[in-house]
Enzyme design. Structure first.
Site, short mmCIF file in Angstrom:
data_model
loop_
_atom_site.label_atom_id
_atom_site.label_comp_id
_atom_site.label_asym_id
_atom_site.label_seq_id
_atom_site.Cartn_x
_atom_site.Cartn_y
_atom_site.Cartn_z
N ASP A 51 -4.70 -5.82 -8.14
CA ASP A 51 -4.93 -5.19 -6.85
C ASP A 51 -5.14 -3.70 -7.10
O ASP A 51 -5.03 -3.21 -8.23
CB ASP A 51 -3.74 -5.46 -5.91
N HIS A 93 0.83 -1.20 0.00
CA HIS A 93 0.00 0.00 0.00
C HIS A 93 0.87 1.25 0.00
O HIS A 93 0.48 2.29 -0.57
CB HIS A 93 -0.92 0.03 1.23
#
Length: 362
Positions: A262, A192
Site C-alpha cells: 500500500d 492513512h
C-alpha cells in the site's frame, strides 16, 4: 541481475500532462508504473492524452488508478458512469423479493459482473490499464475508512461477489487486486493517519477476514496487504511482514500473483517497529518482505523531491545489496498489463454488452 529486470516502483505525476521531471522519472528502469489521482483529471480527452504521453515514454509502464465505485472513484464526469459502492451489491444479495430463495444473490452476482465490466471497459477506453479493486475486507461495522467499500460482513458473500466483479474486469481486459490482506475491516483506525492494531489470533483471521484470499486464489491476479499490525502473528505491519506475505499468503494460501505494497506515504507505512523510516527504508523492507511492487503516492507535487529520493535511494540500496531485483516479480508486474487492445470510447458507447451492463447496475 540488473535493475532493468525488475521495475518495482509505482509513482504518480503532478498534473494533467507530463513535465520533463515526470518523463525523467518514468524512464528510470526502477519505475514500473503510474497511479493517477483526481488532480490528474480534467476530462476524457486530457486523460487519454496524458496516458498516451506516459506510454510514449515506455510502453510497458502500468497505468493504474484507485477506481472502485462509491466514494473511491477518481473519474466521475465527462461520461464516466457513477458506480455504486460495493455495499450496494451486498444489500442486493440479501433481497430476494418475490422471487425464489437465492434469486437476490444471483441478481447481485450478475450486477457485480456488470459493475466490473463497466468499470474496466471505461478505464481502458481512456487509456488506463489497471484498477486497485476489489476490496475484500469484511464489513464489521467498525472501520470508517472501509465502510461501504466492503461488499458484506460474510466472507462467503464477499468472495462470491468479488469473483463476479473480477469476471467483468476480465471481460474488459483488466486484471484485479484484492485488498487489504489479511483484512482491514475489523479495526477502527485509519492506516492513512494511524497504525491500526488487530489483536485477534491467526486462526480467527484466517477463518474470517483472510478466507476470501484462499477461496479466490485461482482468479486473484494481485493483492495489496494492509498497513495493519496483527501482534499475535507478527510485530510488523502485514505489508512489511515475511510471515504474512511469504509464509501465509504464498506458502499457506498458495497465492501466485503480484503483491503491491500500500502507499508508502501513509502513516501505517512510516513506522516499522516503532521507528520512523524513510521512503527508501520502507520500500526496501516491503520488497524484502515479499512485495513485488511498491507505491509512493501524492509525492510528485511541489517539485517531487521525495520521488527522486526514493528512486535514487532504491538504486543505491540495490547496489549495496540491501535488496535484490527479482525476475519473478517483474514477470508478475508484466502479467498485469492488458493483453488486448481496448475499444475506443465511441465504440464502447455503442457496444451491446456495455449497454446491457449499464442496465444491470444497482
Amino acid at each position: 541481475m540488473t535493475s532493468s529486470l525488475h521495475a518495482p516502483l509505482i509513482i504518480d505525476v503532478a498534473g494533467q500532462g507530463l513535465s520533463d521531471d515526470d518523463r525523467r522519472r518514468l524512464a528510470h528502469p526502477l519505475v514500473g508504473g503510474v497511479i493517477h489521482f483526481a488532480r490528474n483529471w480534467k476530462d476524457r480527452a486530457q486523460l487519454e492524452a496524458l496516458n498516451a504521453e506516459i506510454k510514449a515514454v515506455r510502453p510497458d509502464l502500468l497505468i493504474c488508478v484507485d477506481h472502485e465505485g462509491g466514494r473511491v472513484q477518481r473519474f466521475r464526469t465527462d461520461g464516466f458512469t457513477h458506480l455504486p459502492p460495493m455495499r450496494a451489491l451486498g444489500e442486493s444479495w440479501m433481497k430476494d423479493g418475490k422471487g425464489p430463495a437465492g434469486s437476490g444473490a444471483l441478481r447481485a452476482m450478475d450486477a457485480a459482473t456488470a459493475c466490473g465490466y463497466v468499470l474496466g471497459a471505461e478505464l481502458r477506453a481512456a487509456g488506463v490499464d489497471f484498477s486497485f479493486t476489489p476490496v475484500l475486507d469484511l464489513d464489521w461495522g467498525e472501520s470508517g475508512v472501509i465502510g461501504d467499500r466492503a461488499f458484506h460482513g460474510d466472507a462467503r458473500v464477499v468472495s462470491a461477489l468479488a469473483r463476479s466483479l473480477m469476471l467483468g474486469l476480465l471481460q474488459a481486459g483488466v486484471a484485479n487486486c484484492g485488498k487489504h490482506f489479511p483484512g482491514h475491516g475489523f479495526v477502527r483506525a485509519d492506516s492513512h493517519t494511524e497504525i491500526p492494531v488487530d489483536k485477534r489470533s491467526l486462526k480467527a483471521i484466517l477463518a474470517e477476514d483472510a478466507a476470501p484470499y484462499g477461496w479466490l486464489g485461482t482468479v486473484l491476479t494481485s493483492v495489496m496487504p494492509a498497513h495493519v499490525i496483527y501482534p499475535k502473528v507478527d510485530s510488523l505491519p502485514a505489508g512489511f511482514s515475511p510471515r504474512w506475505l511469504q509464509d501465509i499468503l504464498r506458502a499457506k494460501l498458495g497465492f501466485q500473483g503480484a503483491v503491491f505494497s500500500d502507499d508508502l506515504s501513509m502513516e501505517g507505512a512510516r513506522r516499522i517497529n516503532g521507528k520512523l523510516v524513510s521512503y527508501t527504508e520502507a520500500a526496501v523492507a516491503a520488497l524484502n518482505a515479499g512485495c513485488d511492487l511498491v507505491l509512493l503516492c501524492n509525492q510528485s507535487v511541489n517539485g517531487g523531491a521525495p520521488v527522486d529520493e526514493l528512486i535514487d535511494g532504491l538504486a543505491a540500496a540495490q547496489k549495496a545489496g540491501a535488496w535484490r531485483a527479482s525476475e519473478a516479480s517483474e514477470l508478475r508486474r508484466q502479467a498485469l498489463l492488458p493483453a488486448t487492445a481496448p475499444l475506443s470510447w465511441d465504440d464502447l458507447m455503442h457496444q451491446p454488452q456495455y449497454q446491457h451492463a449499464l442496465g444491470l447496475l444497482p
